[in-house]
Design a protein around this motif. Structure first.
Motif, short mmCIF file in Angstrom:
data_model
loop_
_atom_site.label_atom_id
_atom_site.label_comp_id
_atom_site.label_asym_id
_atom_site.label_seq_id
_atom_site.Cartn_x
_atom_site.Cartn_y
_atom_site.Cartn_z
N ALA A 349 0.84 -1.20 0.00
CA ALA A 349 0.00 0.00 0.00
C ALA A 349 0.87 1.25 0.00
O ALA A 349 0.56 2.24 -0.69
CB ALA A 349 -0.92 0.00 1.22
N SER A 350 1.97 1.23 0.75
CA SER A 350 2.88 2.37 0.79
C SER A 350 3.51 2.62 -0.58
O SER A 350 3.64 3.76 -1.03
CB SER A 350 3.99 2.14 1.82
OG SER A 350 3.45 2.01 3.11
N ALA A 351 3.90 1.54 -1.24
CA ALA A 351 4.53 1.66 -2.56
C ALA A 351 3.57 2.30 -3.56
O ALA A 351 3.97 3.17 -4.36
CB ALA A 351 4.99 0.29 -3.05
N VAL A 352 2.30 1.88 -3.52
CA VAL A 352 1.31 2.45 -4.45
C VAL A 352 1.11 3.94 -4.17
O VAL A 352 1.12 4.76 -5.09
CB VAL A 352 -0.03 1.69 -4.33
CG1 VAL A 352 -1.10 2.39 -5.17
CG2 VAL A 352 0.13 0.24 -4.77
N LEU A 353 0.92 4.28 -2.90
CA LEU A 353 0.67 5.69 -2.54
C LEU A 353 1.88 6.56 -2.81
O LEU A 353 1.75 7.72 -3.23
CB LEU A 353 0.26 5.77 -1.07
CG LEU A 353 -1.15 5.24 -0.77
CD1 LEU A 353 -1.33 4.98 0.71
CD2 LEU A 353 -2.21 6.22 -1.27
N THR A 354 3.07 6.03 -2.58
CA THR A 354 4.29 6.81 -2.85
C THR A 354 4.43 7.08 -4.34
O THR A 354 4.83 8.17 -4.75
CB THR A 354 5.53 6.06 -2.32
OG1 THR A 354 5.41 5.90 -0.91
CG2 THR A 354 6.80 6.83 -2.62
N LYS A 355 4.10 6.09 -5.16
CA LYS A 355 4.16 6.30 -6.62
C LYS A 355 3.13 7.33 -7.06
O LYS A 355 3.42 8.19 -7.90
CB LYS A 355 3.93 4.98 -7.36
CG LYS A 355 4.07 5.13 -8.89
CD LYS A 355 3.83 3.85 -9.61
CE LYS A 355 4.08 4.04 -11.10
NZ LYS A 355 3.26 5.12 -11.71
N VAL A 356 1.92 7.27 -6.48
CA VAL A 356 0.89 8.26 -6.82
C VAL A 356 1.37 9.66 -6.43
O VAL A 356 1.23 10.62 -7.19
CB VAL A 356 -0.45 7.93 -6.12
CG1 VAL A 356 -1.45 9.07 -6.31
CG2 VAL A 356 -1.03 6.63 -6.66
N ALA A 357 1.95 9.77 -5.23
CA ALA A 357 2.47 11.07 -4.77
C ALA A 357 3.53 11.59 -5.72
O ALA A 357 3.54 12.78 -6.08
CB ALA A 357 3.04 10.93 -3.35
N ASP A 358 4.42 10.72 -6.13
CA ASP A 358 5.49 11.11 -7.04
C ASP A 358 4.92 11.55 -8.39
O ASP A 358 5.36 12.54 -8.98
CB ASP A 358 6.46 9.94 -7.22
CG ASP A 358 7.70 10.34 -8.00
OD1 ASP A 358 8.35 11.33 -7.61
OD2 ASP A 358 8.02 9.68 -9.00
N ASP A 359 3.93 10.82 -8.88
CA ASP A 359 3.31 11.17 -10.17
C ASP A 359 2.61 12.52 -10.09
O ASP A 359 2.66 13.32 -11.04
CB ASP A 359 2.31 10.09 -10.59
CG ASP A 359 2.98 8.78 -10.97
OD1 ASP A 359 4.21 8.80 -11.22
OD2 ASP A 359 2.28 7.74 -11.01
N LEU A 360 1.96 12.80 -8.97
CA LEU A 360 1.21 14.05 -8.84
C LEU A 360 2.14 15.25 -8.73
O LEU A 360 1.93 16.28 -9.38
CB LEU A 360 0.30 14.00 -7.61
CG LEU A 360 -0.90 13.05 -7.69
CD1 LEU A 360 -1.59 12.97 -6.35
CD2 LEU A 360 -1.87 13.51 -8.77
N VAL A 361 3.18 15.13 -7.92
CA VAL A 361 4.09 16.26 -7.74
C VAL A 361 4.94 16.47 -8.98
O VAL A 361 5.25 17.60 -9.35
CB VAL A 361 5.00 16.03 -6.51
CG1 VAL A 361 5.97 17.19 -6.35
CG2 VAL A 361 4.15 15.90 -5.25
N GLY A 362 5.29 15.37 -9.64
CA GLY A 362 6.14 15.49 -10.82
C GLY A 362 5.39 15.83 -12.08
O GLY A 362 6.00 16.07 -13.13
#
Length: 379
Positions: A349-362
């Motif tokens: 779950a952390s990996a998925v949310l971290t990737k989403v966060a990275d996609d949104l900020v980037g």
């Protein structure tokens, strides 16, 4: 034999001390009242607090003492605390607002570089707040300056889920938000006694949101996340009015009934002309300990259904950003104020949310996917 410290050396050391709430050097904030160097390397430092009951005065005194003690020749540091006058606080307020004394919402200005995401859901219970705090924690852990507005006035839960137990500090008519995990947070729960319910109607809700955005000193944020109440009520409309550049993040579960409601929450952007940044499917599946098999407790496909439906209705591509598995540790972390992405970054779950966060900020800014409300002229 050590040399006698100079006033310049002490001031240079004080420039490394930041106000814990404003996050700027106390020298920049005119908080240094005086520096006196006595015989034998004894340094007396006078510090102005913004308010008499400043909850961080102990921290400031400690940081000042430690910083000045490192100056060559200093044998002892004595810190005397004073309080700013009304005139000094007003001058500080004007300085923090970049010379603009009038109230404004900095994130609504055309030149604002802060990305604003309004996290919405069609109904309650889909884990919208859990997703919000974990996205915020992941972004902060990546080094971004992050703020969270708990705009779910009736169902505020962000302070508990982020472990915020401090109260905001008021400087004149500006509010300094408390922080946790390097995230600045403001919530109506910080202004109510105990677990008192908030019984407000539309105009009061709008004014509360306006104060959270305009009266709170957020500083220079990279990202502002807003945890909205479920549905398409007053707060969602107020966000569109106050922050027309805010992008909508839709959270749903795989259940088709929840997906239908979530699609309505995202479709509000057709009327408000906001961009839908994407859809996050929460509680997508469950993996039992010691097993690799996925169990789809709430069905499958709800998130993709919402993304496809919004793509059709808005005429712009709305992506499925991620599927977050059901993890009991996320619930436990919410109760303890410790987001899962920080306590167990290797969890799925952390990996998925971290990737989403990275996609949104980037994600680059632009007009792609934004409803401009333009119709072709007749010929």
């Amino acid at each position: 034999m050590s040399s006698t410290p100079t006033t310049e050396q002490v001031n240079a050391a004080l420039a490394n001390v930041q106000d814990p709430e404003i996050r700027r050097p106390i020298t920049d904030l005119d908080m240094v009242k005086s520096v006196e160097i006595a015989d034998g390397g004894v340094v007396n430092v006078g510090i102005y607090l913004t308010v008499a009951g400043c909850p961080m005065k102990g921290r400031i005194e400690k940081d000042v003492t430690e910083a000045v003690s490192k100056v060559d020749g200093v044998t002892r540091v004595a810190v005397e605390l004073d309080v700013m006058s009304d005139e000094q606080r007003k001058a500080l307020q004007t300085k923090l607002r970049g010379g603009q004394a009038e109230k404004e919402i900095p994130f609504a200005k055309p030149n604002s570089l802060t990305k604003v995401f309004a996290v919405a859901s069609g109904k309650g219970g889909v884990g919208k707040s859990s997703v919000t705090v974990n996205l915020a924690a992941a972004m902060a852990a990546q080094g971004h300056k992050v703020g969270v507005v708990d705009a779910d006035i009736y169902g505020h839960s962000v302070p508990r889920m982020l472990g915020v137990d401090a109260h905001p500090t008021k400087v004149e008519d500006m509010i300094m938000p408390p922080s946790a995990h390097d995230i600045k947070v403001i919530s109506v729960g910080m202004f109510t006694q105990g677990n008192q319910p908030v019984v407000w109607r539309g105009p009061m809700l709008h004014r509360a949101l306006q104060q959270f955005l305009g009266d709170v000193y957020w500083g220079d944020l990279d990202v502002l996340l807003m945890d909205l109440p479920p549905g398409t009520g007053d707060i969602a409309i107020s966000v569109a009015q106050l922050l027309p550049n805010a992008e909508i993040l839709v959270v749903t579960t795989p259940q088709q009934a929840a997906a239908e409601v979530a699609e309505r929450a995202g479709a509000i952007s057709a009327q408000t002309h906001q961009r839908v940044a994407g859809v996050i499917e929460n509680m997508s599946y469950y993996i039992a300990p010691g097993s690799d098999e996925r169990t789809y407790l709430f069905g499958e496909g709800g998130g993709q259904t919402v993304a496809d439906g919004l793509t059709r209705s808005l005429g712009a591509q709305v992506p499925m950003l991620g599927q977050v598995p059901l993890d009991m540790r996320m619930r436990e972390g919410g109760d303890e104020g410790k987001p899962l992405v920080l306590t167990d970054p290797d969890a799925e779950a952390s990996a998925v949310l971290t990737k989403v966060a990275d996609d949104l900020v980037g994600k680059p800014r632009g007009l792609s996917g934004m409803q401009l409300g333009i119709t072709p002229a007749g010929r």
